[in-house]
Design an enzyme around this catalytic site. Sequence first.
Site, PDB file in Angstrom:
ATOM      1  N   ARG A 121     -14.985 -47.620 -53.479  1.00 29.83           N
ATOM      2  CA  ARG A 121     -15.276 -47.576 -54.925  1.00 29.83           C
ATOM      3  C   ARG A 121     -14.088 -47.069 -55.753  1.00 29.83           C
ATOM      4  NH1 ARG A 121     -20.100 -45.516 -52.789  1.00 29.83           N
ATOM      5  NH2 ARG A 121     -21.725 -47.103 -52.750  1.00 29.83           N
ATOM      6  N   LYS A 143      -5.178 -53.959 -65.591  1.00 28.08           N
ATOM      7  CA  LYS A 143      -5.882 -55.202 -65.240  1.00 28.08           C
ATOM      8  C   LYS A 143      -5.502 -55.579 -63.822  1.00 28.08           C
ATOM      9  CE  LYS A 143      -6.492 -57.527 -69.689  1.00 28.08           C
ATOM     10  NZ  LYS A 143      -6.115 -58.710 -70.498  1.00 28.08           N
ATOM     11  N   GLU A 185       8.043 -62.607 -72.183  1.00 29.02           N
ATOM     12  CA  GLU A 185       7.068 -61.554 -72.497  1.00 29.02           C
ATOM     13  C   GLU A 185       7.719 -60.455 -73.336  1.00 29.02           C
ATOM     14  OE1 GLU A 185       3.896 -61.897 -71.843  1.00 29.02           O
ATOM     15  OE2 GLU A 185       3.887 -63.466 -70.329  1.00 29.02           O
ATOM     16  N   LYS A 227       3.249 -51.823 -74.991  1.00 25.53           N
ATOM     17  CA  LYS A 227       2.048 -52.129 -74.203  1.00 25.53           C
ATOM     18  C   LYS A 227       1.187 -50.873 -74.049  1.00 25.53           C
ATOM     19  CE  LYS A 227      -0.345 -54.469 -70.780  1.00 25.53           C
ATOM     20  NZ  LYS A 227      -0.424 -55.485 -69.787  1.00 25.53           N
ATOM     21  N   GLU A 237      -9.878 -54.265 -73.681  1.00 25.52           N
ATOM     22  CA  GLU A 237      -9.738 -55.499 -74.458  1.00 25.52           C
ATOM     23  C   GLU A 237     -11.018 -55.869 -75.191  1.00 25.52           C
ATOM     24  OE1 GLU A 237      -7.137 -58.565 -72.755  1.00 25.52           O
ATOM     25  OE2 GLU A 237      -8.352 -60.044 -73.807  1.00 25.52           O
ATOM     26  N   ARG A 241      -6.279 -55.421 -78.033  1.00 21.78           N
ATOM     27  CA  ARG A 241      -5.449 -55.741 -76.860  1.00 21.78           C
ATOM     28  C   ARG A 241      -5.221 -57.241 -76.727  1.00 21.78           C
ATOM     29  NH1 ARG A 241      -5.706 -53.133 -70.733  1.00 21.78           N
ATOM     30  NH2 ARG A 241      -4.201 -54.574 -69.823  1.00 21.78           N
ATOM     31  N   ASN A 245      -2.071 -61.699 -75.961  1.00 21.36           N
ATOM     32  CA  ASN A 245      -2.194 -63.092 -75.518  1.00 21.36           C
ATOM     33  C   ASN A 245      -1.545 -64.067 -76.496  1.00 21.36           C
ATOM     34  OD1 ASN A 245      -3.606 -62.414 -73.173  1.00 21.36           O
ATOM     35  ND2 ASN A 245      -5.525 -62.260 -74.320  1.00 21.36           N
ATOM     36  N   HIS A 248      -0.719 -67.623 -75.570  1.00 21.80           N
ATOM     37  CA  HIS A 248      -1.389 -67.896 -74.294  1.00 21.80           C
ATOM     38  C   HIS A 248      -2.451 -68.996 -74.393  1.00 21.80           C
ATOM     39  CE1 HIS A 248       0.763 -64.360 -73.085  1.00 21.80           C
ATOM     40  NE2 HIS A 248       0.218 -64.318 -71.897  1.00 21.80           N
ATOM     41  N   HIS A 252      -1.881 -71.548 -71.713  1.00 24.97           N
ATOM     42  CA  HIS A 252      -2.827 -71.850 -70.628  1.00 24.97           C
ATOM     43  C   HIS A 252      -3.137 -73.339 -70.594  1.00 24.97           C
ATOM     44  CE1 HIS A 252      -4.357 -67.430 -70.583  1.00 24.97           C
ATOM     45  NE2 HIS A 252      -3.372 -67.611 -69.733  1.00 24.97           N
ATOM     46  N   HIS A 265       4.409 -69.167 -65.720  1.00 20.66           N
ATOM     47  CA  HIS A 265       3.551 -68.688 -66.806  1.00 20.66           C
ATOM     48  C   HIS A 265       4.388 -68.361 -68.058  1.00 20.66           C
ATOM     49  CE1 HIS A 265       0.245 -66.611 -68.712  1.00 20.66           C
ATOM     50  NE2 HIS A 265       0.977 -65.521 -68.808  1.00 20.66           N
TER      51      HIS A 265
HETATM   52  P1  NAD Z   1       5.236 -63.221 -58.725  1.00 17.54           P
HETATM   53  O1  NAD Z   1       4.566 -61.976 -58.389  1.00 17.54           O
HETATM   54  O2  NAD Z   1       4.753 -64.472 -58.077  1.00 17.54           O
HETATM   55  O3  NAD Z   1       6.788 -63.063 -58.466  1.00 17.54           O
HETATM   56  C1  NAD Z   1       7.640 -64.165 -58.686  1.00 17.54           C
HETATM   57  C2  NAD Z   1       8.504 -64.462 -57.457  1.00 17.54           C
HETATM   58  O4  NAD Z   1       9.545 -63.490 -57.384  1.00 17.54           O
HETATM   59  C3  NAD Z   1       7.764 -64.366 -56.137  1.00 17.54           C
HETATM   60  O5  NAD Z   1       8.260 -65.345 -55.266  1.00 17.54           O
HETATM   61  C4  NAD Z   1       8.140 -62.973 -55.636  1.00 17.54           C
HETATM   62  O6  NAD Z   1       8.019 -62.837 -54.238  1.00 17.54           O
HETATM   63  C5  NAD Z   1       9.560 -62.892 -56.084  1.00 17.54           C
HETATM   64  N1  NAD Z   1      10.102 -61.558 -56.280  1.00 17.54           N
HETATM   65  C6  NAD Z   1       9.479 -60.466 -56.760  1.00 17.54           C
HETATM   66  N2  NAD Z   1      10.356 -59.478 -56.956  1.00 17.54           N
HETATM   67  C7  NAD Z   1      11.556 -59.945 -56.575  1.00 17.54           C
HETATM   68  C8  NAD Z   1      12.865 -59.401 -56.575  1.00 17.54           C
HETATM   69  N3  NAD Z   1      13.117 -58.198 -57.063  1.00 17.54           N
HETATM   70  N4  NAD Z   1      13.879 -60.157 -56.082  1.00 17.54           N
HETATM   71  C9  NAD Z   1      13.635 -61.423 -55.651  1.00 17.54           C
HETATM   72  N5  NAD Z   1      12.437 -62.013 -55.659  1.00 17.54           N
HETATM   73  C10 NAD Z   1      11.413 -61.280 -56.132  1.00 17.54           C
HETATM   74  O7  NAD Z   1       5.177 -63.511 -60.308  1.00 17.54           O
HETATM   75  P2  NAD Z   1       5.153 -62.553 -61.573  1.00 17.54           P
HETATM   76  O8  NAD Z   1       5.649 -63.376 -62.682  1.00 17.54           O
HETATM   77  O9  NAD Z   1       5.771 -61.246 -61.296  1.00 17.54           O
HETATM   78  O10 NAD Z   1       3.593 -62.283 -61.772  1.00 17.54           O
HETATM   79  C11 NAD Z   1       2.701 -63.332 -62.070  1.00 17.54           C
HETATM   80  C12 NAD Z   1       1.297 -62.851 -61.809  1.00 17.54           C
HETATM   81  O11 NAD Z   1       1.029 -61.740 -62.644  1.00 17.54           O
HETATM   82  C13 NAD Z   1       0.208 -63.871 -62.071  1.00 17.54           C
HETATM   83  O12 NAD Z   1      -0.692 -63.876 -61.000  1.00 17.54           O
HETATM   84  C14 NAD Z   1      -0.454 -63.368 -63.334  1.00 17.54           C
HETATM   85  O13 NAD Z   1      -1.828 -63.717 -63.392  1.00 17.54           O
HETATM   86  C15 NAD Z   1      -0.267 -61.893 -63.191  1.00 17.54           C
HETATM   87  N6  NAD Z   1      -0.294 -61.145 -64.451  1.00 17.54           N
HETATM   88  C16 NAD Z   1      -1.095 -60.057 -64.516  1.00 17.54           C
HETATM   89  C17 NAD Z   1      -1.124 -59.315 -65.661  1.00 17.54           C
HETATM   90  C18 NAD Z   1      -1.954 -58.080 -65.711  1.00 17.54           C
HETATM   91  O14 NAD Z   1      -2.088 -57.480 -66.776  1.00 17.54           O
HETATM   92  N7  NAD Z   1      -2.506 -57.642 -64.598  1.00 17.54           N
HETATM   93  C19 NAD Z   1      -0.333 -59.670 -66.771  1.00 17.54           C
HETATM   94  C20 NAD Z   1       0.487 -60.780 -66.661  1.00 17.54           C
HETATM   95  C21 NAD Z   1       0.499 -61.522 -65.491  1.00 17.54           C
HETATM   96  N1  GLY Z   2      -1.294 -59.174 -70.018  1.00 12.06           N
HETATM   97  C1  GLY Z   2      -2.243 -58.930 -71.038  1.00 12.06           C
HETATM   98  C2  GLY Z   2      -2.933 -57.611 -70.925  1.00 12.06           C
HETATM   99  O1  GLY Z   2      -2.589 -56.798 -70.106  1.00 12.06           O
HETATM  100  O2  GLY Z   2      -3.857 -57.393 -71.643  1.00 12.06           O
END
Ligand code: NAD
Ligand code: GLY
Length: 356
Positions: A121, A143, A185, A227, A237, A241, A245, A248, A252, A265
Amino acid sequence: MSDTRSITVELGERSYPIFIGSGLLGGGFDLSAHVRGPDCLVVTNETVEPLYLEALLAGLTGKQARAISLPDGEAYKTLETVEDILDTLVENGANRDTTVVALGGGVVGDIAGFSAACYMRGVDFIQVPTTLLAQVDSSVGGKTGVNHASGKNLIGAFHQPRAVLIDTDTLKTLPDRELKAGLAEVIKYGAIMDADFFAWIEDNLEALIARDAETLAAAIQRSCELKAAIVTEDERESGRRAILNFGHTFGHAIEYCQGYGDWLHGEAVAAGMVMAAQLSTDDAALAGRIERLLDRAGLPTRPPAIAATDFMAAMGMDKKVQQKQLRFVLLRALGDAVVTSDYDTSRLHAVVEAMS
Ligand code: NAD
Ligand code: GLY
């Protein structure tokens, strides 16, 4: 090693620090001080593990640290992967004092955070983001989640980390395209919340693209401050918040029509921000300024060819649709965004038609 910058996300008893600097991994920062219990499980992936796991472990002296390395990619952001992590926690005898540490990009952070939210939990969780996108966005704000076959991030929980550790040196190995997707971003924060920061990015873009450590740290710090302010104001949100987006709803739709995985993205959001700025106002100068900066950052400023009807249908599936009415994040001015369903429908059609 540069000076470490720190920010606090103010959430009462769940407040937490964000540390930003270079040389923090490899023993330059005592992460173990932020691990409450005696042990932790580091969740990383097969790309990041050989680059940074050893350096991370150097900051966890005195703690029993195990690691699990996931296959790389959004395709693995699933409940099955969460189950693997939970199995590992059980097999290692993890208990409520165990801390889960996410080492990687947003995919690893979202999966590890959700696993931490589910195990017993909810156990402690620390984010060590290694992509620019994760450093300025996904690691902050709590998130967490995974994808379902019917949609992205459909399964999730709010679970705030206990600390976020951002070592800007990790960006040295990040592929160019991923760095630029993260810059989208950063530019977004300026566009929606801080016109001065937007102007600063305009002035410092070349240094950011050249990965100058101090300039990156300054951009990450300001992005995290913005942020953090939003998360403090609206953690779950229920209102403001959602301005995060910006771009987005269009983005999307681009990802959906183009097929997830083709455009990153941040690339889809970049083109989406130009469309959202065009929908916001008659003032062509505002959209033009955003478009120029994104273009200089090497990001797409218009979507790939998508039929207008398909584009509109894809936007209708957006999470921000309320009572069948599309809602958008629009700009009242640079640095001043609002979430609204009060927009000019004919302008929306004109923007989509012009871009299709
Ligand atoms: P990712 O995690 O897929 O990383 C991109 C690529 O870079 C991957 O191949 C990874 O292995 C590689 N990588 C990571 N760090 C590295 C480094 N230092 N050197 C070399 N390679 C490296 O992509 P991302 O853009 O970081 O994240 C996208 C994800 O984040 C999506 O799933 C999206 O839904 C999520 N997201 C979440 C939130 C949130 O608030 N939780 C907000 C925005 C996006
Ligand atoms: N990435 C949008 C949020 O964290 O709300």
